[in-house]
Write a protein that holds these residues in place. Structure first.
Motif, mmCIF file in Angstrom:
data_model
loop_
_atom_site.group_PDB
_atom_site.id
_atom_site.type_symbol
_atom_site.label_atom_id
_atom_site.label_comp_id
_atom_site.label_asym_id
_atom_site.label_seq_id
_atom_site.Cartn_x
_atom_site.Cartn_y
_atom_site.Cartn_z
ATOM 1 N N MET A 136 0.796 -1.192 0.041
ATOM 2 C CA MET A 136 0.157 -0.070 0.038
ATOM 3 C C MET A 136 0.732 1.182 0.118
ATOM 4 S SD MET A 136 -3.009 -0.761 -0.334
ATOM 5 C CE MET A 136 -2.401 -2.156 -1.449
ATOM 6 N N LEU A 137 1.931 1.231 0.647
ATOM 7 C CA LEU A 137 2.970 2.115 0.572
ATOM 8 C C LEU A 137 3.693 2.426 -0.685
ATOM 9 C CD1 LEU A 137 4.375 4.512 2.140
ATOM 10 C CD2 LEU A 137 6.177 3.032 2.665
ATOM 11 N N LYS A 138 3.774 1.443 -1.350
ATOM 12 C CA LYS A 138 4.166 1.517 -2.779
ATOM 13 C C LYS A 138 3.037 1.980 -3.651
ATOM 14 C CE LYS A 138 3.726 -1.871 -5.596
ATOM 15 N NZ LYS A 138 3.342 -1.579 -7.202
ATOM 16 N N GLU A 139 1.884 1.587 -3.516
ATOM 17 C CA GLU A 139 0.779 2.214 -4.397
ATOM 18 C C GLU A 139 0.728 3.665 -4.304
ATOM 19 O OE1 GLU A 139 -2.849 0.178 -4.361
ATOM 20 O OE2 GLU A 139 -1.925 -1.728 -4.943
ATOM 21 N N PHE A 140 0.800 4.207 -2.920
ATOM 22 C CA PHE A 140 0.740 5.540 -2.394
ATOM 23 C C PHE A 140 1.876 6.383 -2.932
ATOM 24 C CE2 PHE A 140 1.903 8.835 0.200
ATOM 25 C CZ PHE A 140 0.945 9.721 0.681
ATOM 26 N N ARG A 187 16.010 10.394 -7.714
ATOM 27 C CA ARG A 187 15.805 9.621 -6.441
ATOM 28 C C ARG A 187 14.451 9.049 -6.366
ATOM 29 N NH1 ARG A 187 19.035 14.372 -5.141
ATOM 30 N NH2 ARG A 187 16.920 15.407 -4.372
ATOM 31 N N GLU A 188 13.382 10.090 -6.686
ATOM 32 C CA GLU A 188 11.965 9.640 -6.626
ATOM 33 C C GLU A 188 11.778 8.286 -7.178
ATOM 34 O OE1 GLU A 188 9.688 10.819 -4.838
ATOM 35 O OE2 GLU A 188 10.605 12.697 -4.154
ATOM 36 N N GLN A 189 12.290 8.250 -8.599
ATOM 37 C CA GLN A 189 11.969 6.840 -9.096
ATOM 38 C C GLN A 189 12.819 5.580 -8.397
ATOM 39 O OE1 GLN A 189 10.174 6.146 -11.825
ATOM 40 N NE2 GLN A 189 9.521 8.292 -11.571
ATOM 41 N N ALA A 190 13.914 6.009 -8.065
ATOM 42 C CA ALA A 190 14.772 4.926 -7.126
ATOM 43 C C ALA A 190 13.957 4.573 -5.965
ATOM 44 C CB ALA A 190 16.135 5.702 -6.886
ATOM 45 N N ALA A 191 13.444 5.586 -5.276
ATOM 46 C CA ALA A 191 12.526 5.114 -3.964
ATOM 47 C C ALA A 191 11.250 4.189 -4.144
ATOM 48 C CB ALA A 191 12.190 6.515 -3.244
ATOM 49 N N ILE A 192 10.686 4.473 -5.572
ATOM 50 C CA ILE A 192 9.491 3.787 -5.814
ATOM 51 C C ILE A 192 10.048 2.390 -6.131
ATOM 52 C CG2 ILE A 192 7.994 3.599 -7.622
ATOM 53 C CD1 ILE A 192 7.433 6.394 -7.666
ATOM 54 N N GLN A 193 11.248 2.012 -6.902
ATOM 55 C CA GLN A 193 11.758 0.857 -7.312
ATOM 56 C C GLN A 193 12.298 0.332 -5.987
ATOM 57 O OE1 GLN A 193 14.617 1.474 -10.020
ATOM 58 N NE2 GLN A 193 13.211 2.248 -11.739
ATOM 59 N N GLU A 194 12.754 0.880 -5.129
ATOM 60 C CA GLU A 194 13.067 0.357 -3.916
ATOM 61 C C GLU A 194 12.091 -0.310 -2.930
ATOM 62 O OE1 GLU A 194 15.286 1.302 0.531
ATOM 63 O OE2 GLU A 194 15.495 2.756 -1.095
ATOM 64 N N GLN A 195 10.914 0.633 -3.159
ATOM 65 C CA GLN A 195 9.595 0.237 -2.463
ATOM 66 C C GLN A 195 9.120 -1.098 -2.789
ATOM 67 O OE1 GLN A 195 8.504 1.370 0.715
ATOM 68 N NE2 GLN A 195 7.129 -0.068 0.541
ATOM 69 N N GLN A 196 9.140 -1.048 -4.422
ATOM 70 C CA GLN A 196 8.627 -2.376 -5.319
ATOM 71 C C GLN A 196 9.438 -3.538 -4.533
ATOM 72 O OE1 GLN A 196 6.364 -3.042 -7.286
ATOM 73 N NE2 GLN A 196 7.160 -4.974 -8.349
ATOM 74 N N ALA A 197 10.672 -3.479 -4.617
ATOM 75 C CA ALA A 197 11.466 -4.511 -4.299
ATOM 76 C C ALA A 197 11.162 -5.128 -2.897
ATOM 77 C CB ALA A 197 13.154 -4.119 -4.284
ATOM 78 N N LYS A 198 11.061 -4.006 -1.876
ATOM 79 C CA LYS A 198 10.732 -4.432 -0.608
ATOM 80 C C LYS A 198 9.433 -5.432 -0.506
ATOM 81 C CE LYS A 198 12.147 -0.835 2.531
ATOM 82 N NZ LYS A 198 11.820 0.165 3.403
ATOM 83 N N VAL A 199 8.475 -4.818 -1.465
ATOM 84 C CA VAL A 199 6.973 -5.553 -1.541
ATOM 85 C C VAL A 199 7.538 -7.247 -2.044
ATOM 86 C CG1 VAL A 199 4.968 -5.619 -2.608
ATOM 87 C CG2 VAL A 199 5.657 -3.660 -1.997
#
Length: 626
Positions: A462-466, A495-507
């Protein structure tokens, strides 16, 4: 199992004898259905007005109950039942069956008598035959009902794969027929053979002694005796003297023990002790023990079959009983799982770990309950049903837990984001340096979100989707910030794109970790299921071995006696029956010795839950990678 018999002040009619024939009494069947303890069933049969009911009252520990009657009219019609706690076997129920008198002149229906006798044999684990006077040829001939059993009872269903023309039903009767007790009432003779005192059992065996010869008279003389010897695995005899003087016999049910003959009381006590000690739990073909609930199925099946003018079939009765029992076992076992998980649902959302752990615990509990209640699930149809129902519900619960987590996380993110939304509306982030303020507020909001406990399995997703949903908004604020150079903006965008990709990897990592843990739990559960099923199979094989061993021992003993007394032709006939029993025993041993038999038979059933869980979680994990 602790559900014993309800308090019964008096016997109840189990099988009515009406103008339309024999029929079961539903209220009595319901009484049996509530008894989950194993039952020891003792039935008494005999000519009318021979005092059968008195013995049953003694076994119930009561002076009265079953109707004794004081006239020449038979008092017991149909079959009456009294269920009491077993006096010497804890957590067992003693079921006493008093049958209507055979040969009642007022009834005049020998066919009805045959069915009553047949039902007493089919339903009991000990059959008491009650007669008066002596065991002479006339007394034996009056037990002619035993000669009709082979035509009134069928062991296997027509076309059974186990059917064997060289192994007729009669040779299998000994496997599941009850113990036989002959109670001789008002016995006045001396038990002497060749001027020597003999025991009651030897007196009975002498009365059942066969004659040599091939004439019709000899064959007729031997026929009933052969049936008794061949059909009943154990035989016992008790000879009762008159309980009191003849003129007081009509008041036997209300006489104090002090007024009864001490010798009569002594025999009555020995009789009761023997019944309590030696009567086995009622079993059916395959050695399966019968509870009160299962017994109700047997009673109804046999009586309904007779009512339809068909011959009761033991194999069909067991199959029908198993079908009812196993349906009930699936229902009750699944209820345990469902109720337990329903309690856990109150805590949703939760992490997959606790959900998986509770699933393993409850599914194991449910399976144990099923295996305890079920029997003869030869094709594993019912345990598969249970596993499918559990697996389906668990799959649904995983989804419900995720939905609850998603709902909670969306609301939490919305509530935490509300101040930022207000700032955007007021233009707080539209000024130079606004992007930095926006990022600071957003990071603080995410920190609060992550610190919030009990978000469930969808927290990271949900954080990734947010972040993805707000990426356009973030980018707009970034591009509008005049304080930043173009180079600064490009670096911030990266940095924004990297943060989203990092969150995707966490999921994805979280999903894979959840999947791995759940599968490891399920593997342990599968091993536990296999162990339980193996124990159940061994228990049922043990019962079958015991049944065959008892039958083999009985046949060998009878054959030895025939050999010793010179009946070599009869001993030779018995050799064929013995050989058939040995073949069955050897077949059982070969199956047990086959190392691949168990895994081939049970592994697909045990893997069912693992396959369902694996496919469900792998699908969810893969969907996160898209």
């Amino acid at each position: 199992m602790s559900n014993g018999p309800p308090p019964m002040a008096a016997p109840v009619c189990l099988i009515e004898n009406t103008d339309k024939g024999l029929q079961t009494v539903e209220s009595s069947l319901n009484l049996l259905r509530g008894i989950q303890q194993p039952v020891v069933v003792v039935a008494v049969v005999g000519l009318y007005r021979t005092g059968k009911s008195y013995l049953m009252n003694r076994l119930a520990g009561k002076q009265s109950g079953f109707a004794l009657g004081s006239t020449i009219e038979s008092k017991t019609k149909g079959i009456w039942m009294w269920c009491v706690p077993h006096p010497s076997k804890p957590k067992h129920t003693l079921v006493l069956l008093d049958t209507e008198g055979l040969g009642d002149v007022d009834k005049g229906d020998s066919k009805n008598d045959g069915w009553v006798f047949c039902l007493a044999v089919l339903l009991s684990s000990t059959l008491v035959y009650n007669s008066r006077g002596t065991i002479d040829n006339d007394a034996v001939e009056k037990l002619h009902y035993v000669t009709e059993l082979s035509s009134l009872i069928q062991v296997k269903s027509a076309g059974s794969s186990n059917d064997d023309e060289d192994n007729p039903d009669e040779c299998e009767f000994v496997c599941f027929f009850p113990n036989f007790v002959w109670a001789v009432r008002d016995f006045t003779l001396e038990r002497k053979l060749d001027n020597e005192e003999v025991s009651e059992d030897k007196y009975l065996e002498f009365a059942l002694k066969l004659k040599k010869g091939r004439s019709k008279d000899v064959r007729d003389y031997n026929f009933t005796r052969e049936c008794i010897r061949n059909f009943f695995p154990t035989r016992k005899c008790f000879t009762f003297p008159f309980p009191t003087e003849p003129k007081k016999m009509s008041h036997l049910d209300n006489m104090a023990e002090a007024d009864l003959d001490p010798d009569f009381l002594n025999v009555a006590e020995r009789f009761c002790n023997y019944i309590f000690t030696e009567s086995r739990v009622k079993t059916v073909k395959g050695g399966h023990s019968i509870t009160g609930s299962r017994f109700s199925c047997l009673v109804k099946n046999y009586v309904d079959t007779i009512k339809d003018d068909k011959v009761p079939c033991l194999e069909n009765a067991v199959i029908a009983m198993a079908e009812i029992q196993n349906h009930s076992a699936v229902k009750e076992a699944f209820q345990l799982y469902d109720q337990g998980m329903e309690n856990l649902k109150k805590n949703f959302p939760i992490d997959l770990g606790p959900l998986s752990t509770e699933h393993q615990r409850l599914s194991t509990t449910a399976e144990k309950e099923f295996l305890k209640q079920s029997f003869k699930d030869d094709e594993k149809k019912f345990i598969t049903q249970l596993h499918e129902k559990v697996a389906k519900l668990y799959k649904d619960l995983i989804t419900q837990n995720e939905d609850k987590s998603e709902e909670l996380c969306r609301k939490l993110l919305s509530d935490l984001y509300a101040p930022m939304a207000s700032n955007i509306q007021q233009g707080t982030y539209a000024n130079p340096g606004g992007y930095k303020i926006y990022c600071s507020d957003r990071d603080a909001m995410v920190a609060k979100y992550q610190q919030h406990g009990n978000k469930g399995v969808k927290a990271e997703e949900m954080l990734k989707e947010f972040r993805e949903e707000k990426s356009t908004e973030t980018n707009s604020i970034l591009m509008a910030d005049k304080k930043l150079t173009e180079a600064d903006k490009k670096m911030a965008e990266a940095r924004e794109q990297a943060a989203i990709q990092e969150q995707q990897a966490k999921v994805v990592a979280q999903r894979q970790e959840d999947l791995q843990r759940a599968l490891e739990d399920e593997k342990r559960n599968q091993e536990e299921r296999l162990r339980h099923m193996e124990e159940k199979m061994e228990e049922e094989k043990h019962l079958q071995r015991e049944e065959l061993d008892r039958a083999l021992e009985s046949k060998l003993k009878e054959q030895q006696e025939m050999m010793e007394k010179g009946f070599r032709d009869k001993a030779e006939i018995m050799s064929q029956e013995i050989e058939q029993l040995k073949k069955e025993r050897e077949k059982e041993k070969q199956e047990e010795a086959d190392p691949g038999f168990f895994n081939k038979y049970f592994m697909p059933v045990a893997k069912l839950g693992t396959d369902v869980l694996s496919s469900a979680l792998q699908y969810k994990a893969m969907s996160m990678m898209r």
